[in-house]
Design an enzyme around this catalytic site. Structure first.
Site, PDB file in Angstrom:
ATOM      1  N   HIS A  48      29.026  -2.630  32.187  1.00 50.95           N
ATOM      2  CA  HIS A  48      29.884  -3.777  32.496  1.00 50.95           C
ATOM      3  C   HIS A  48      30.791  -3.475  33.683  1.00 50.95           C
ATOM      4  CE1 HIS A  48      28.587  -6.182  29.121  1.00 50.95           C
ATOM      5  NE2 HIS A  48      28.846  -5.202  28.270  1.00 50.95           N
ATOM      6  N   ARG A  73      28.072   5.734  30.531  1.00 55.19           N
ATOM      7  CA  ARG A  73      27.402   4.675  29.784  1.00 55.19           C
ATOM      8  C   ARG A  73      26.357   4.046  30.691  1.00 55.19           C
ATOM      9  NH1 ARG A  73      29.910  -0.501  26.552  1.00 55.19           N
ATOM     10  NH2 ARG A  73      30.728  -1.095  28.606  1.00 55.19           N
ATOM     11  N   ASP A  87      19.274  13.593  35.855  1.00 52.19           N
ATOM     12  CA  ASP A  87      18.993  14.409  37.038  1.00 52.19           C
ATOM     13  C   ASP A  87      20.216  14.524  37.938  1.00 52.19           C
ATOM     14  OD1 ASP A  87      16.395  14.882  36.237  1.00 52.19           O
ATOM     15  OD2 ASP A  87      15.477  13.490  37.665  1.00 52.19           O
ATOM     16  N   GLU A 151      26.410  -2.064  17.711  1.00 54.03           N
ATOM     17  CA  GLU A 151      27.247  -3.218  18.059  1.00 54.03           C
ATOM     18  C   GLU A 151      26.665  -4.539  17.574  1.00 54.03           C
ATOM     19  OE1 GLU A 151      27.753  -3.103  22.313  1.00 54.03           O
ATOM     20  OE2 GLU A 151      25.815  -2.151  22.609  1.00 54.03           O
ATOM     21  N   ASP A 177      31.090  -6.593  21.034  1.00 55.13           N
ATOM     22  CA  ASP A 177      29.768  -7.130  20.702  1.00 55.13           C
ATOM     23  C   ASP A 177      29.562  -7.237  19.196  1.00 55.13           C
ATOM     24  OD1 ASP A 177      28.137  -7.659  23.163  1.00 55.13           O
ATOM     25  OD2 ASP A 177      28.742  -5.621  23.610  1.00 55.13           O
TER      26      ASP A 177
END
Length: 256
Positions: A48, A73, A87, A151, A177
């Site tokens: 977000h 996240r 990576d 969520e 959520d």
């Protein structure tokens, strides 16, 4: 060189509460500012916020000089996206919208090299100190921390099965959520939902996994920590800037 040690993963495994700050301003400069504040961990948000791979790389580099551990996240439980973030050097991932044991197994598999998973192998990446960590591919999973987000109502129903998945280190309750899934869109502390969150936290601890949560309300944070939450984000950089700016402007505008 040795494989970098994941102090955040070790702390959660030892039951040590980790206090964090959410970062969504998508700036390596702001991350450097907050990394020196003393938080145990910082959440670099790609779901977000307008972050991309290169901007998150810069933020991880900015945080690296400080004790605060960077958790990324990812936008989604996606094999390609997770591979690229790993990576780039991330060792702790928060993976959104995991509602079943199968989805949790898939998420973990994206963080493991074959035969345990499906992570693509590359020899000269930041994760392995550009080829300087001996046997990186064999040992990388030992320091990778996988946190999945519960969520939805379905995730709560499947919580024990999700926790039982090998490789899941913690389960983060996504309050916004989850409220939406239960019919309370736009709320984060409805009296009908808060007890369900507390119960979920206790269930996660019973499964010997680390529960996590985000809320900017101190009373709620204290409540969730009392229930057993171990990795707790107590605010966000965007919230601190916005509310601080609001308060400063109001102090002077109200006197003119």
């Amino acid at each position: 060189m040795d494989l970098p040690h994941n102090s955040f993963k070790s702390a959660l495994a030892n039951g040590q509460t980790q206090i964090g700050l959410w970062s969504s301003l998508s700036s390596n400069y702001t991350v450097e500012v907050i990394a020196g504040a003393g938080f145990d961990w910082l959440l670099l948000d790609m779901e977000h916020s307008p972050n991309d791979l290169e901007s998150v790389l810069g933020q991880m580099q900015a945080a690296a000089a400080y004790p605060s551990h960077a958790v990324v996240r990812v936008p989604w439980s996606d094999m390609v996206g997770i591979k690229r973030i790993l990576d780039a050097g991330a060792q702790s991932l928060l993976i959104p919208f995991v509602s079943s044991a199968q989805e949790a197994r898939e998420a973990v598999s994206y963080t493991r090299y074959p035969p345990q998973g499906v992570r693509g192998v590359a020899g000269t990446t930041r994760a392995g100190r550009f080829g300087r960590v001996a046997n990186y591919a064999r040992h990388a999973h030992e320091q990778i921390c996988v946190l999945v987000q519960a969520e939805t109502e379905q995730a709560l129903q499947n919580l024990e099965e999700i926790c039982a998945v090998d490789g899941v280190d913690g389960v983060f309750i996504g309050p916004a959520d989850l409220h939406a899934s239960l019919g309370y869109t736009g709320e984060t502390a409805n009296p009908a939902v808060v007890p369900k969150i507390e119960e979920a936290i206790r269930r996660i601890r019973t499964c010997a996994k680390a529960p996590g949560i985000l809320t900017g309300v101190e009373a709620d944070n204290r409540r969730y920590m009392a229930a057993g939450a171990l990795f707790v984000a107590v605010g966000s950089d965007a919230g601190i800037l916005a509310r601080g700016a609001d308060a400063l402007a109001a102090r002077y505008k109200s006197t003119t």
